[in-house]
Motif scaffolding. Structure first.
Motif, PDB file in Angstrom:
ATOM      1  N   PHE A   1       0.824  -1.209   0.000  1.00 24.35           N
ATOM      2  CA  PHE A   1       0.000   0.000   0.000  1.00 24.35           C
ATOM      3  C   PHE A   1       0.861   1.262   0.000  1.00 24.35           C
ATOM      4  CE2 PHE A   1      -3.857  -2.215   2.147  1.00 24.35           C
ATOM      5  CZ  PHE A   1      -4.093  -2.910   0.984  1.00 24.35           C
TER       6      PHE A   1
ATOM      7  N   VAL B   1      -8.734   3.392  -5.546  1.00 26.14           N
ATOM      8  CA  VAL B   1      -8.919   4.027  -4.240  1.00 26.14           C
ATOM      9  C   VAL B   1      -7.694   4.876  -3.903  1.00 26.14           C
ATOM     10  CG1 VAL B   1      -9.119   3.584  -1.753  1.00 26.14           C
ATOM     11  CG2 VAL B   1     -10.520   2.283  -3.377  1.00 26.14           C
TER      12      VAL B   1
ATOM     13  N   GLN C   1      -9.417  -7.001  -7.897  1.00 26.24           N
ATOM     14  CA  GLN C   1      -9.170  -6.469  -6.558  1.00 26.24           C
ATOM     15  C   GLN C   1      -8.005  -5.494  -6.563  1.00 26.24           C
ATOM     16  OE1 GLN C   1      -8.649 -10.289  -4.725  1.00 26.24           O
ATOM     17  NE2 GLN C   1     -10.728 -10.262  -3.856  1.00 26.24           N
TER      18      GLN C   1
ATOM     19  N   THR D   1      -8.419  -1.426  -5.825  1.00 26.93           N
ATOM     20  CA  THR D   1      -7.579  -0.880  -4.758  1.00 26.93           C
ATOM     21  C   THR D   1      -6.714   0.250  -5.296  1.00 26.93           C
ATOM     22  OG1 THR D   1      -7.563  -3.022  -3.647  1.00 26.93           O
ATOM     23  CG2 THR D   1      -5.828  -1.460  -3.024  1.00 26.93           C
ATOM     24  N   GLN D   2      -6.165   0.065  -6.491  1.00 29.88           N
ATOM     25  CA  GLN D   2      -5.370   1.103  -7.139  1.00 29.88           C
ATOM     26  C   GLN D   2      -6.203   2.376  -7.327  1.00 29.88           C
ATOM     27  OE1 GLN D   2      -2.536   2.143  -8.168  1.00 29.88           O
ATOM     28  NE2 GLN D   2      -3.226   3.692  -9.590  1.00 29.88           N
TER      29      GLN D   2
ATOM     30  N   VAL E   1     -14.984  -1.586  -3.653  1.00 33.44           N
ATOM     31  CA  VAL E   1     -14.096  -2.430  -2.847  1.00 33.44           C
ATOM     32  C   VAL E   1     -14.910  -3.550  -2.202  1.00 33.44           C
ATOM     33  CG1 VAL E   1     -12.654  -2.486  -0.768  1.00 33.44           C
ATOM     34  CG2 VAL E   1     -12.378  -0.639  -2.429  1.00 33.44           C
TER      35      VAL E   1
ATOM     36  N   TRP F   1      -4.298 -11.927  -4.480  1.00 32.13           N
ATOM     37  CA  TRP F   1      -5.295 -10.952  -4.914  1.00 32.13           C
ATOM     38  C   TRP F   1      -5.613 -11.168  -6.384  1.00 32.13           C
ATOM     39  CZ3 TRP F   1      -5.785  -5.493  -2.689  1.00 32.13           C
ATOM     40  CH2 TRP F   1      -5.568  -5.494  -1.322  1.00 32.13           C
TER      41      TRP F   1
END
Length: 112
Positions: free
Chosen positions: A5, A72, A65, A69-70, A105, A61
């Motif tokens: 992250f 976000v 997903q 996530t990217q 998500v 993952w």
């Protein structure tokens, strides 16, 4: 996972600068120079993005997903960039967009 992250946040900082920084810093530069400089900045984005996605992939993952996530992280980086670098006003629509992404998500991770 937290390390991935951190890499995603750093990668998004570089990519946001590559995509939009020229609007503030290179307005008078010819387009070909802007493109080359942006590509140079984007190179550093890849140095962080590729290891992050590989880490997440090795942790099981799915591609969807990783992509959600990217997105976000893109919004988390872009909104402060827009407010502080470009002095754009914050709008509640950005909050609603963020909530929509949280819904995304939820849906991509709920089947696990």
């Amino acid at each position: 996972m937290p390390y991935a992250f951190v890499l995603l946040i750093i990668a998004n900082c570089f990519m946001t600068l590559a995509w939009y920084g020229h609007l503030k810093y290179l307005q008078a530069a010819p387009l070909w120079q802007v493109i080359l400089i942006s590509w140079g900045i984007a190179f550093f984005e890849y140095l962080f993005m590729i290891p992050a996605t590989r880490m997440l992939s090795h942790q099981g993952w799915a591609m969807g997903q990783m992509k959600i996530t990217q997105e976000v992280f893109t919004l988390l980086v872009f909104v402060p960039f827009m407010i502080y670098m470009f002095k754009q006003p914050f709008k509640l629509d950005y909050l609603w967009a963020g909530l929509c992404l949280l819904g995304c998500v939820y849906f991509v991770f709920r089947s696990q």
